[in-house]
Scaffold this motif. Structure first.
Motif, PDB file in Angstrom:
ATOM      1  N   PHE A  69      19.389  11.793  -4.326  1.00 53.22           N
ATOM      2  CA  PHE A  69      19.320  11.187  -3.000  1.00 53.22           C
ATOM      3  C   PHE A  69      20.079  11.950  -1.917  1.00 53.22           C
ATOM      4  O   PHE A  69      20.126  11.502  -0.775  1.00 53.22           O
ATOM      5  N   SER A  70      20.667  13.074  -2.250  1.00 53.16           N
ATOM      6  CA  SER A  70      21.473  13.802  -1.264  1.00 53.16           C
ATOM      7  C   SER A  70      20.640  14.284  -0.082  1.00 53.16           C
ATOM      8  O   SER A  70      21.184  14.525   1.003  1.00 53.16           O
ATOM      9  N   ASP A  71      19.314  14.389  -0.256  1.00 55.93           N
ATOM     10  CA  ASP A  71      18.470  14.897   0.823  1.00 55.93           C
ATOM     11  C   ASP A  71      18.162  13.852   1.887  1.00 55.93           C
ATOM     12  O   ASP A  71      17.738  14.201   2.995  1.00 55.93           O
ATOM     13  N   ILE A  72      18.383  12.564   1.605  1.00 57.00           N
ATOM     14  CA  ILE A  72      18.107  11.552   2.628  1.00 57.00           C
ATOM     15  C   ILE A  72      19.363  10.851   3.129  1.00 57.00           C
ATOM     16  O   ILE A  72      19.322  10.176   4.155  1.00 57.00           O
ATOM     17  N   GLU A 100       0.831  -1.204   0.000  1.00 57.89           N
ATOM     18  CA  GLU A 100       0.000   0.000   0.000  1.00 57.89           C
ATOM     19  C   GLU A 100       0.867   1.256   0.000  1.00 57.89           C
ATOM     20  O   GLU A 100       0.601   2.216  -0.725  1.00 57.89           O
ATOM     21  N   LYS A 101       1.940   1.250   0.786  1.00 57.00           N
ATOM     22  CA  LYS A 101       2.852   2.394   0.820  1.00 57.00           C
ATOM     23  C   LYS A 101       3.523   2.613  -0.530  1.00 57.00           C
ATOM     24  O   LYS A 101       3.817   3.743  -0.913  1.00 57.00           O
ATOM     25  N   LEU A 102       3.753   1.510  -1.244  1.00 51.46           N
ATOM     26  CA  LEU A 102       4.414   1.596  -2.548  1.00 51.46           C
ATOM     27  C   LEU A 102       3.426   1.832  -3.696  1.00 51.46           C
ATOM     28  O   LEU A 102       3.843   1.960  -4.847  1.00 51.46           O
ATOM     29  N   GLY A 103       2.140   1.870  -3.383  1.00 52.91           N
ATOM     30  CA  GLY A 103       1.140   2.109  -4.426  1.00 52.91           C
ATOM     31  C   GLY A 103       0.829   0.894  -5.273  1.00 52.91           C
ATOM     32  O   GLY A 103       0.324   1.028  -6.391  1.00 52.91           O
ATOM     33  N   LEU A 104       1.121  -0.305  -4.760  1.00 50.58           N
ATOM     34  CA  LEU A 104       0.894  -1.531  -5.525  1.00 50.58           C
ATOM     35  C   LEU A 104      -0.260  -2.363  -4.977  1.00 50.58           C
ATOM     36  O   LEU A 104      -0.568  -3.425  -5.521  1.00 50.58           O
ATOM     37  N   GLU A 154      10.673   8.413   0.898  1.00 54.02           N
ATOM     38  CA  GLU A 154      10.055   8.552   2.216  1.00 54.02           C
ATOM     39  C   GLU A 154      10.017   7.207   2.940  1.00 54.02           C
ATOM     40  O   GLU A 154      10.281   7.123   4.144  1.00 54.02           O
ATOM     41  N   ILE A 155       9.704   6.151   2.192  1.00 51.58           N
ATOM     42  CA  ILE A 155       9.682   4.813   2.783  1.00 51.58           C
ATOM     43  C   ILE A 155      11.082   4.397   3.230  1.00 51.58           C
ATOM     44  O   ILE A 155      11.279   3.873   4.329  1.00 51.58           O
ATOM     45  N   LEU A 156      12.066   4.642   2.376  1.00 50.21           N
ATOM     46  CA  LEU A 156      13.446   4.277   2.709  1.00 50.21           C
ATOM     47  C   LEU A 156      13.933   5.026   3.933  1.00 50.21           C
ATOM     48  O   LEU A 156      14.605   4.463   4.804  1.00 50.21           O
ATOM     49  N   TYR A 157      13.588   6.308   4.015  1.00 50.85           N
ATOM     50  CA  TYR A 157      14.036   7.098   5.163  1.00 50.85           C
ATOM     51  C   TYR A 157      13.414   6.571   6.457  1.00 50.85           C
ATOM     52  O   TYR A 157      14.078   6.492   7.491  1.00 50.85           O
ATOM     53  N   ASP A 158      12.156   6.174   6.392  1.00 52.44           N
ATOM     54  CA  ASP A 158      11.505   5.606   7.574  1.00 52.44           C
ATOM     55  C   ASP A 158      12.134   4.277   7.973  1.00 52.44           C
ATOM     56  O   ASP A 158      12.155   3.909   9.148  1.00 52.44           O
ATOM     57  N   MET A 159      12.649   3.546   6.979  1.00 55.92           N
ATOM     58  CA  MET A 159      13.235   2.231   7.234  1.00 55.92           C
ATOM     59  C   MET A 159      14.543   2.290   7.990  1.00 55.92           C
ATOM     60  O   MET A 159      14.941   1.326   8.632  1.00 55.92           O
ATOM     61  N   LYS A 160      15.238   3.410   7.930  1.00 56.02           N
ATOM     62  CA  LYS A 160      16.622   3.431   8.408  1.00 56.02           C
ATOM     63  C   LYS A 160      16.751   3.183   9.902  1.00 56.02           C
ATOM     64  O   LYS A 160      17.827   2.833  10.387  1.00 56.02           O
ATOM     65  N   LYS A 161      15.644   3.327  10.642  1.00 54.58           N
ATOM     66  CA  LYS A 161      15.721   3.078  12.082  1.00 54.58           C
ATOM     67  C   LYS A 161      15.929   1.595  12.381  1.00 54.58           C
ATOM     68  O   LYS A 161      16.322   1.226  13.487  1.00 54.58           O
TER      69      LYS A 161
END
Length: 250
Positions: free
Chosen positions: A220-223, A136-140, A199-206
């Motif tokens: 990608f420099s912003d994340i 759902e997060k990926l739009g699939l 946005e999903i990848l950034y949330d994953m980093k934890k």
């Protein structure tokens, strides 16, 4: 050798390279690379075409040996404190996921049900709520919403390149490794899809470590919290994005 399992906290090393180099036949591909990557890092592996980015990432999971003859390594690569040469390859690849654009091409010869079964060991009807949340997060999620949709979308030849990349991203996430390596594959997403995926990848980093290989610094420099600049098989810079921009203005 018994595999050593480590529970990492922030800033602890999960991957370390010590004077690592690699030759293929008579050609020196990677030269004297020493660096470490920490748990929770989002690392940008940046460099021009043929700089050694893919060769370096494939070295982490022994893929170069499957693509080329006469591969010789020097120095060491360590995952969770263990030399990768001493780790079972199936285990290693369950902990470190590598994907590149060839994965998109390979999807054309498989159906959706075959991909899910081969990659996750699941039948489409066994997709869990946790899996569906990722879709759902990926739009699939619409493609997986009911049996009729699954039948319609089972042939991956009708999927767009962006949708195939999102499917590969889903599979990578669903396998839940400790390290994700995206080798230039995300460069092919359009701006809107890329924004959602970032946005999903950034949330994953934890929960894990991300390594994103690219020739496009601005995407990608912003994340990313760290950048490794490689050129001609050698590391030219390894540090923060801000310092890189000051010392290597593009």
């Amino acid at each position: 050798m018994e595999n050593q399992i480590i529970n990492y906290s922030d800033n602890e090393k999960i991957i370390e390279l010590c004077n690592f180099g690699m030759d293929i036949g008579e050609h020196s591909i990677l030269k004297d690379i020493s660096l470490d990557i920490s748990f929770n890092d989002i690392v940008l592996l940046y460099g021009p075409r043929n700089s050694g980015k893919s060769s370096l990432l494939r070295s982490f999971v022994h893929l170069n040996e499957e693509l080329y003859n006469d591969v010789k390594g020097k120095g060491g690569i360590f995952f969770e404190g263990n030399n990768v040469n001493e780790l079972d390859r199936k285990y290693l690849r369950s902990q470190i996921t590598y994907v590149d654009p060839t994965f998109v091409e390979n999807l054309n010869i498989l159906t959706l049900s075959e991909v899910i079964n081969l990659s996750l060991g699941l039948k489409l009807k066994d997709i869990s709520k946790e899996h569906f949340d990722i879709l759902e997060k990926l739009g699939l999620s619409k493609k997986f919403s009911d049996l009729d949709n699954l039948k319609v979308h089972n042939s991956l030849k009708s999927w767009s390149i962006g949708e195939k990349i999102l499917l590969i991203t889903f599979i990578s996430l669903a396998r839940n490794p400790k390290v994700f390596m995206f080798d230039s594959i995300l460069d092919h997403l359009d701006d809107f899809l890329l924004k959602d995926v970032k946005e999903i990848l950034y949330d994953m980093k934890k929960d894990r470590t991300l390594i994103i290989s690219t020739r496009n610094l601005n995407l990608f420099s912003d994340i990313a919290n760290k950048i490794i600049f490689i050129e001609n098989g050698q590391i030219q810079y390894n540090g923060t994005m801000d310092s890189f921009m000051m010392n290597f203005p593009r």
